[in-house]
Motif scaffolding. Structure first.
Motif, mmCIF file in Angstrom:
data_model
loop_
_atom_site.group_PDB
_atom_site.id
_atom_site.type_symbol
_atom_site.label_atom_id
_atom_site.label_comp_id
_atom_site.label_asym_id
_atom_site.label_seq_id
_atom_site.Cartn_x
_atom_site.Cartn_y
_atom_site.Cartn_z
ATOM 1 N N ASN A 1 0.813 -1.213 0.000
ATOM 2 C CA ASN A 1 0.000 0.000 0.000
ATOM 3 C C ASN A 1 0.844 1.259 0.000
ATOM 4 N N MET A 2 0.339 2.267 -0.686
ATOM 5 C CA MET A 2 0.769 3.636 -0.494
ATOM 6 C C MET A 2 -0.253 4.271 0.451
ATOM 7 N N PRO A 3 0.071 5.393 1.083
ATOM 8 C CA PRO A 3 -0.849 5.925 2.098
ATOM 9 C C PRO A 3 -2.216 6.325 1.561
ATOM 10 N N TRP A 4 -2.328 6.584 0.247
ATOM 11 C CA TRP A 4 -3.649 6.898 -0.309
ATOM 12 C C TRP A 4 -4.410 5.637 -0.703
ATOM 13 N N ASP A 5 -3.774 4.465 -0.576
ATOM 14 C CA ASP A 5 -4.481 3.197 -0.807
ATOM 15 C C ASP A 5 -5.143 2.701 0.474
ATOM 16 N N GLY A 6 -4.340 2.505 1.504
ATOM 17 C CA GLY A 6 -4.861 2.003 2.761
ATOM 18 C C GLY A 6 -3.910 2.279 3.901
ATOM 19 N N THR A 7 -4.400 2.922 4.930
ATOM 20 C CA THR A 7 -3.613 3.218 6.129
ATOM 21 C C THR A 7 -4.448 2.910 7.353
ATOM 22 N N GLU B 1 -8.919 1.569 3.043
ATOM 23 C CA GLU B 1 -9.389 2.854 3.573
ATOM 24 C C GLU B 1 -8.174 3.734 3.859
ATOM 25 N N SER B 2 -8.154 4.897 3.240
ATOM 26 C CA SER B 2 -7.029 5.811 3.419
ATOM 27 C C SER B 2 -7.364 6.838 4.495
ATOM 28 N N ILE B 3 -6.496 6.916 5.504
ATOM 29 C CA ILE B 3 -6.643 7.899 6.584
ATOM 30 C C ILE B 3 -5.592 8.985 6.380
ATOM 31 N N PHE B 4 -5.987 10.217 6.641
ATOM 32 C CA PHE B 4 -5.112 11.365 6.420
ATOM 33 C C PHE B 4 -5.252 12.328 7.593
ATOM 34 N N GLN B 5 -4.174 12.889 8.040
ATOM 35 C CA GLN B 5 -4.077 13.971 9.018
ATOM 36 C C GLN B 5 -4.895 13.764 10.302
ATOM 37 N N LEU C 1 -5.432 14.728 0.790
ATOM 38 C CA LEU C 1 -4.486 14.827 -0.315
ATOM 39 C C LEU C 1 -3.595 13.588 -0.308
ATOM 40 N N PRO C 2 -2.993 13.250 -1.433
ATOM 41 C CA PRO C 2 -2.049 12.128 -1.421
ATOM 42 C C PRO C 2 -0.846 12.466 -0.543
ATOM 43 N N HIS C 3 -0.552 11.580 0.386
ATOM 44 C CA HIS C 3 0.406 11.838 1.459
ATOM 45 C C HIS C 3 1.835 11.583 0.967
ATOM 46 N N TRP C 4 2.272 12.407 -0.024
ATOM 47 C CA TRP C 4 3.614 12.243 -0.584
ATOM 48 C C TRP C 4 4.679 12.767 0.351
ATOM 49 N N VAL C 5 4.373 13.836 1.062
ATOM 50 C CA VAL C 5 5.344 14.412 1.993
ATOM 51 C C VAL C 5 4.730 14.488 3.376
ATOM 52 N N PHE C 6 5.556 14.557 4.380
ATOM 53 C CA PHE C 6 5.083 14.650 5.753
ATOM 54 C C PHE C 6 4.565 16.060 6.042
ATOM 55 N N GLY C 7 3.672 16.134 7.013
ATOM 56 C CA GLY C 7 3.217 17.428 7.502
ATOM 57 C C GLY C 7 2.145 18.100 6.677
ATOM 58 N N MET C 8 1.522 17.382 5.750
ATOM 59 C CA MET C 8 0.461 17.979 4.961
ATOM 60 C C MET C 8 -0.773 18.201 5.836
ATOM 61 N N SER C 9 -1.531 19.247 5.540
ATOM 62 C CA SER C 9 -2.719 19.525 6.354
ATOM 63 C C SER C 9 -3.766 20.236 5.512
ATOM 64 N N THR C 10 -5.006 19.834 5.694
ATOM 65 C CA THR C 10 -6.125 20.444 4.969
ATOM 66 C C THR C 10 -7.138 21.084 5.908
ATOM 67 N N THR D 1 -0.503 10.048 -8.611
ATOM 68 C CA THR D 1 -1.670 10.442 -7.815
ATOM 69 C C THR D 1 -1.461 11.839 -7.249
ATOM 70 N N ALA D 2 -1.392 12.815 -8.112
ATOM 71 C CA ALA D 2 -1.315 14.213 -7.701
ATOM 72 C C ALA D 2 -2.436 14.942 -8.429
ATOM 73 N N ALA D 3 -2.299 16.222 -8.678
ATOM 74 C CA ALA D 3 -3.335 16.951 -9.402
ATOM 75 C C ALA D 3 -2.781 18.248 -9.947
ATOM 76 N N ALA D 4 -3.277 18.642 -11.101
ATOM 77 C CA ALA D 4 -2.997 19.967 -11.644
ATOM 78 C C ALA D 4 -3.857 20.974 -10.905
ATOM 79 N N GLY D 5 -3.247 22.081 -10.488
ATOM 80 C CA GLY D 5 -3.970 23.109 -9.751
ATOM 81 C C GLY D 5 -4.254 24.326 -10.603
#
Length: 647
Positions: free
Chosen positions: A194-200, A225-229, A270-279, A416-420
């Motif tokens: 798993n990557m963190p956006w797959d299942g955590t 189930e992906s858990i974030f922040q 968001l996809p958890h590519w780096v640490f410390g992300m927050s929404t 798994t990112a996005a154009a902004g």
């Protein structure tokens, strides 16, 4: 005002030069409150890509918070993030050169609190009661195996050389968060493949009298189930983001029950590519400030917890990240179609906005700015895909009536990112010269729910390519761009999509790969731990499904490639090693196809040095001008192109 002059597309003279873009640009991330003081990270290309912690006092005076010889950047997971922590004026940060953790008292020289060696640290939380940091550690001390990840404690007096392990046993950990009363610790964990956006999984443990973690139990999450922040509210409730509903929505734990907060068909993760992300963050014990993402656009909202009432906060920002909140204030990185990414402070009582720092100081008249148009277009399997279209725009020029503009399709990384939608001077670099841009959010992109994100499962190199191809064809069918001058460009995973599109399809006539993947099998064998099993989900398990890796590797089918390509590559890239680009270049040379290779010593995965960023941007423009035969309005440093005479 003079009427625009008629000039061939691609040859328009633009005030948006690569030099002006780079000289005034910094990367902005990781804003934080520390009482009345605000901190953030600036990545400065003009200082060799150095990460600087910047401090803004209550009177908005800013200053560098660390000495010039330090670079606040961790290498955990290679992508890093959460590079520093500030508390009561004391800084704790990782220094890039030696990866040691330093403690810096106000006005003093930083002092290391970890020993030199093969350890990396990130994602710190301060346990004031026990005089320690709790953080994630990545142990590289045994070269023959993958690094070991764990959650550890570090005594802030520097008496522990490498820290003491508190939680271990799984492949990955992140987001250790201490409860306000200091009695509980929450954290995220996940395992290969798993990557963190797959299942955590979200875990919770009690802190014993000796500081160890006991009575650990899983609160939420699993394989799918992906858990974030995870975040503690001021009154001691544990909140988190989960995509169990198909969208990354907010939840909380109360009385051992998981409760949904504000269910919406929108993403708060968001996809958890780096640490410390927050929404999201807590402006008070009963008010959350959050970034709601719908159809790829951000909207800042408040959620009143007692009533679940949701209100939009009226701002111009459509691209938001790193949301923080405290004491009636919000802090975030925000951008809009007319505003580059900026550090933004928001006073909630008055909705007063203060821009603390812009990522670029370049000021250009609006007549040269192309604004993104959100488009949807049909793609394979009866599906719909998304993109942002930027038509050519320059107040001084227009194209000939009998000519359509070239199109540059951008394929973002991740995948798994996005154009902004933030004002991007690199996009405007193209559009102000008469080249249209299509920034594609292909299937697999974030911001459209889990099902859209999972379109890429098992189909990387197919779905993303289909969507880039169909986006270009959509604009051709609309009569907006020249079908004979379609180009595609991308970095990292976007470079892979680019190379697949150029190798396996005939839509595009030229392209550029920036540190892109050409050999999927080599990537599976050679890449770092964080992504070492990523391809299991995108292709299939390796080596069991080696056939898929072979079939979707452009390097194995370079004989099908019949259009020019330019490659840009950092020579110290551990994510996508240089040999991937070099193998592809050699094949194209032998085949007699126009090809260029620009290598950058000292660069890793992504370019951070000003001169290299400038060189890559101008080099790509020069390459296309020679391939398609349009004259450039400005002189740029040439790129050596092999086999150009064959064109």
């Amino acid at each position: 005002m003079n009427s625009p002059a008629t000039q061939a597309y691609g040859s328009w003279k633009s005030p948006i030069s690569a030099e002006r873009i780079v000289s005034g640009s910094v990367g902005l991330s990781q804003p934080r409150f520390d009482g009345d003081v605000i901190y953030w990270i600036e990545m400065r290309p003009g200082e060799g890509g150095r990460n600087v912690v910047v401090r803004s006092s209550s009177n908005s005076e800013t200053a560098d918070a660390i000495p010039r010889e330090f670079n606040a950047r961790t290498r955990v997971h290679e992508y890093g993030g959460s590079d520093y922590l500030a508390h009561d004026g004391v800084l704790y940060f990782s220094n890039f050169a030696d990866q040691r953790v330093y403690r810096q008292l106000a006005g003093e020289v930083p002092q290391p609190i970890t020993a030199a060696g093969a350890m990396r640290y990130t994602d710190r939380t301060l346990d004031v009661t026990r005089n320690r940091l709790i953080c994630v550690r990545e142990d590289h001390s045994v070269a023959e195996r993958q690094p070991i990840n764990s959650i550890i404690q570090l005594k802030i007096d520097g008496t522990e050389e490498h820290g003491e392990v508190l939680i271990s046993g799984n492949d990955f950990y992140s987001s250790p968060r201490l409860s306000p009363d200091g009695k509980q610790l929450a954290w995220l964990t996940w395992n290969h493949p798993n990557m963190p956006w797959d299942g955590t999984e979200l875990w919770l443990g009690d802190i014993s009298s000796t500081g160890s973690i006991e009575n650990s139990r899983k609160v939420a999450g699993g394989e799918t189930e992906s858990i974030f922040q995870p975040e503690w509210s001021p009154d001691g409730l544990l909140y988190f983001v989960s995509d169990r509903s198909g969208w990354w929505n907010l939840f909380r734990v109360e009385s051992n029950m998981v409760q949904s907060i504000c269910p919406l068909e929108a993403d708060f993760g968001l996809p958890h590519w780096v640490f410390g992300m927050s929404t999201y963050g807590f402006a008070s014990h009963d008010l959350i400030i959050a970034n709601r993402i719908e159809n790829g656009r951000s909207q800042l909202i408040t959620i009143h917890l007692p009533t679940s009432e949701v209100k939009n906060i009226p701002t111009e920002f459509t691209d938001i990240s790193f949301v923080r909140a405290a004491h009636g204030q919000a802090l975030f990185v925000g951008g809009s179609p007319t505003q580059p990414a900026s550090i933004v402070a928001l006073e909630l009582s008055s909705n007063r906005i203060e821009i603390l720092r812009r990522s670029n100081t370049l000021e250009i008249d609006s007549g040269y700015i192309s604004r993104p148009q959100a488009i949807e277009f049909p793609t394979e399997g009866g599906q719909t895909a998304h993109a942002f279209f930027y038509p050519p725009q320059n107040a001084d020029f227009r194209g000939p009536e009998d000519e359509l503009p070239p199109l540059l399709v951008k394929s973002h990384g991740g995948p798994t990112a996005a154009a902004g939608t933030s004002l991007s001077w690199t996009i405007q670099f193209w559009t102000s010269r008469g080249i249209a841009v299509l920034d594609v959010n292909y299937g697999g992109s974030t911001g459209y729910g889990r099902s859209y994100r999972e379109r890429l499962k098992g189909k990387w190199g197919i779905v993303d390519v289909d969507d880039c191809v169909n986006g270009a064809r959509h604009l051709v069918d609309k009569g907006l761009v020249d079908p004979e001058r379609l180009m595609i460009t991308g970095g990292s995973a976007g470079g892979y999509t680019t190379l697949c599109a150029l190798t396996f399809r005939e839509t595009f006539k030229a392209g550029a790969s920036h540190y892109g993947v050409s050999d999927a099998e080599a990537l599976a064998r050679d890449t770092h731990k964080f992504e070492s099993r990523y391809l299991d989900k995108l292709f299939g398990p390796y080596p069991e499904r080696r056939d898929i890796y072979y079939e979707r590797s452009p390097i194995n089918f370079a004989d099908r490639l019949s259009c020019p390509v330019i490659f840009f590559q950092g020579l110290e890239d551990r994510v996508v090693p240089p040999n991937q680009a070099e193998m592809m270049v050699d094949v194209l040379k032998r085949k007699g196809i126009p090809v260029a290779y620009v290598a950058f010593p000292g660069e890793q995965h992504g370019f951070r040095q000003a001169e290299n960023i400038k060189r890559a941007l101008e080099g790509e423009l020069y390459f296309y001008s020679r391939v398609f035969g349009f004259e450039l309005a400005d002189q740029v440093e040439p790129v050596e192109i092999e086999n150009l005479a064959n064109r």
